[in-house]
Design a protein around this motif. Structure first.
Motif, PDB file in Angstrom:
ATOM      1  N   ALA A  53       0.834  -1.212   0.000  1.00 50.78           N
ATOM      2  CA  ALA A  53       0.000   0.000   0.000  1.00 50.78           C
ATOM      3  C   ALA A  53       0.865   1.257   0.000  1.00 50.78           C
ATOM      4  N   SER A  54       2.091   1.135   0.553  1.00 51.16           N
ATOM      5  CA  SER A  54       2.971   2.317   0.593  1.00 51.16           C
ATOM      6  C   SER A  54       3.794   2.445  -0.690  1.00 51.16           C
ATOM      7  N   GLY A  55       3.494   1.611  -1.689  1.00 51.42           N
ATOM      8  CA  GLY A  55       4.161   1.749  -2.990  1.00 51.42           C
ATOM      9  C   GLY A  55       5.374   0.861  -3.169  1.00 51.42           C
ATOM     10  N   ARG A  56       5.676   0.012  -2.164  1.00 47.25           N
ATOM     11  CA  ARG A  56       6.807  -0.901  -2.313  1.00 47.25           C
ATOM     12  C   ARG A  56       6.366  -2.185  -2.990  1.00 47.25           C
ATOM     13  N   LYS A  57       7.358  -2.929  -3.503  1.00 47.61           N
ATOM     14  CA  LYS A  57       7.082  -4.253  -4.052  1.00 47.61           C
ATOM     15  C   LYS A  57       7.574  -5.290  -3.048  1.00 47.61           C
ATOM     16  N   VAL A  58       6.876  -6.421  -3.005  1.00 47.73           N
ATOM     17  CA  VAL A  58       7.257  -7.459  -2.038  1.00 47.73           C
ATOM     18  C   VAL A  58       7.593  -8.775  -2.741  1.00 47.73           C
ATOM     19  N   PHE A  59       8.727  -9.334  -2.366  1.00 45.27           N
ATOM     20  CA  PHE A  59       9.140 -10.684  -2.752  1.00 45.27           C
ATOM     21  C   PHE A  59       8.817 -11.556  -1.532  1.00 45.27           C
ATOM     22  N   LEU A  60       7.791 -12.391  -1.645  1.00 45.82           N
ATOM     23  CA  LEU A  60       7.364 -13.226  -0.523  1.00 45.82           C
ATOM     24  C   LEU A  60       8.116 -14.552  -0.584  1.00 45.82           C
ATOM     25  N   ASP A  61       9.099 -14.691   0.297  1.00 43.97           N
ATOM     26  CA  ASP A  61      10.004 -15.849   0.231  1.00 43.97           C
ATOM     27  C   ASP A  61       9.597 -16.883   1.275  1.00 43.97           C
ATOM     28  N   LEU A  62       8.526 -17.617   0.980  1.00 40.99           N
ATOM     29  CA  LEU A  62       8.056 -18.631   1.936  1.00 40.99           C
ATOM     30  C   LEU A  62       8.376 -20.050   1.460  1.00 40.99           C
ATOM     31  N   LYS A  63       8.972 -20.176   0.301  1.00 45.35           N
ATOM     32  CA  LYS A  63       9.446 -21.475  -0.228  1.00 45.35           C
ATOM     33  C   LYS A  63       8.391 -22.571  -0.056  1.00 45.35           C
ATOM     34  N   TYR A  64       7.266 -22.407  -0.749  1.00 47.39           N
ATOM     35  CA  TYR A  64       6.183 -23.394  -0.649  1.00 47.39           C
ATOM     36  C   TYR A  64       6.639 -24.765  -1.153  1.00 47.39           C
ATOM     37  N   HIS A  65       6.247 -25.795  -0.428  1.00 41.77           N
ATOM     38  CA  HIS A  65       6.591 -27.180  -0.791  1.00 41.77           C
ATOM     39  C   HIS A  65       5.531 -28.063  -0.148  1.00 41.77           C
ATOM     40  N   ASP A  66       4.546 -28.488  -0.944  1.00 40.09           N
ATOM     41  CA  ASP A  66       3.435 -29.254  -0.382  1.00 40.09           C
ATOM     42  C   ASP A  66       2.721 -29.944  -1.549  1.00 40.09           C
ATOM     43  N   ILE A  67       1.578 -30.539  -1.299  1.00 40.06           N
ATOM     44  CA  ILE A  67       0.857 -31.157  -2.413  1.00 40.06           C
ATOM     45  C   ILE A  67       0.370 -30.035  -3.348  1.00 40.06           C
ATOM     46  N   PRO A  68       0.206 -30.356  -4.651  1.00 42.43           N
ATOM     47  CA  PRO A  68      -0.115 -29.311  -5.632  1.00 42.43           C
ATOM     48  C   PRO A  68      -1.311 -28.445  -5.240  1.00 42.43           C
ATOM     49  N   ASN A  69      -2.369 -29.074  -4.727  1.00 45.60           N
ATOM     50  CA  ASN A  69      -3.575 -28.323  -4.375  1.00 45.60           C
ATOM     51  C   ASN A  69      -3.295 -27.264  -3.306  1.00 45.60           C
ATOM     52  N   THR A  70      -2.517 -27.660  -2.301  1.00 43.93           N
ATOM     53  CA  THR A  70      -2.196 -26.744  -1.195  1.00 43.93           C
ATOM     54  C   THR A  70      -1.292 -25.611  -1.670  1.00 43.93           C
TER      55      THR A  70
END
Ligand code: C5P
Length: 237
Positions: A53-70
């Motif tokens: 909202a303040s005009g920045r960009k975010v790289f969300l580094d949560l390294k998802y690793h789970d079943i495809p649906n999740t």
């Protein structure tokens, strides 16, 4: 791509109390911030919303690793936050990777899906222990190719890996490189560091930099110096 958009500042801090003053002190010198597991676990999505909202960009580094649906559902939620980039583990396999890419592409604001290949904390011996017979570089190239063919927009890779990945997989995808230290700054716990110039020459499109900016007396000046170095390196490339 603007040099400024190629720098990602890693907000490796415990909470918003520490993160927001850093973001403010950086001001206009950088636009993209990496929110990882520590900060996201402490603050949740509201901090991400506030940064965007303040005009920045975010790289969300949560390294998802789970079943495809999740993973697809998590990518959808991240897309709704309007993050610019996010990470998934390539070792989740092609079905998971395709599900992530498809979920991102269905968003009105599709984030770039970046795949993590082999964590740099793992050695050849660690790979053997988990049943992977190839060495680290072979596995990085294998998972990099898998992520590319599943439609991922880029990879997270060390500068050394970036060079090999460019050689094997060519152009047309992002390579986000951590372990970057401008000349004269402390390496910290990073065993192998490269300068911004070397990372760009190796084929990196984006550089992730934490401590050299977070711990600088003047974070805006430190960020601006890296952006200027990226600009010079890109012009020379
Ligand atoms: O402070 P520093 O510049 O070393 O921070 C680098 C950032 O990149 C940290 O958020 C770290 O977790 C991340 N990273 C890394 N090496 C990898 C992958 C991610 O340093 N192989």
């Amino acid at each position: 791509m603007l040099a400024k958009d190629r720098l990602i500042v890693a907000l490796d801090v415990p909470g918003a109390t520490q993160a927001l003053p850093i973001v403010h002190s950086i001001g206009e010198a950088a636009t993209t911030f990496k929110v990882g597991k520590q900060l996201f676990t402490a603050e949740g999505p509201q901090l991400v919303r506030d940064l965007i909202a303040s005009g920045r960009k975010v790289f969300l580094d949560l390294k998802y690793h789970d079943i495809p649906n999740t993973v697809a559902a998590a990518v959808k939620s991240a897309s709704e936050l309007r993050v610019t980039m996010l990470t998934v583990h390539a070792s989740g396999g092609s079905k998971m990777l395709r599900a992530a890419v498809e979920a991102a592409s269905q968003s009105p604001h599709p984030p770039l899906v970046l795949a993590v290949t082999v964590l740099t904390s793992l050695s050849d011996v660690d790979l053997q222990e988990i049943g992977v017979s190839g060495n680290v570089l072979t596995q990085v190239l294998r998972l990099g190719a898998l992520a590319r063919s599943a439609g991922c927009g880029g990879l997270v890779a060390s500068a050394k890996e970036a060079r090999e990945l460019r050689r094997e997989l060519g152009e047309g995808f992002a390579i986000v490189t951590p372990g970057v230290r401008p000349a004269g700054t402390a390496a910290g716990d990073q065993a192998r560091v490269v300068t911004p110039t070397d990372a760009i020459a190796a084929g990196a499109t984006h550089l992730v930099v934490g401590r050299p900016i977070l711990e600088a007396t003047d974070p805006a000046k430190a960020a601006a110096a890296i952006v200027a170095e990226i600009e010079r390196a890109a012009a020379a490339d």
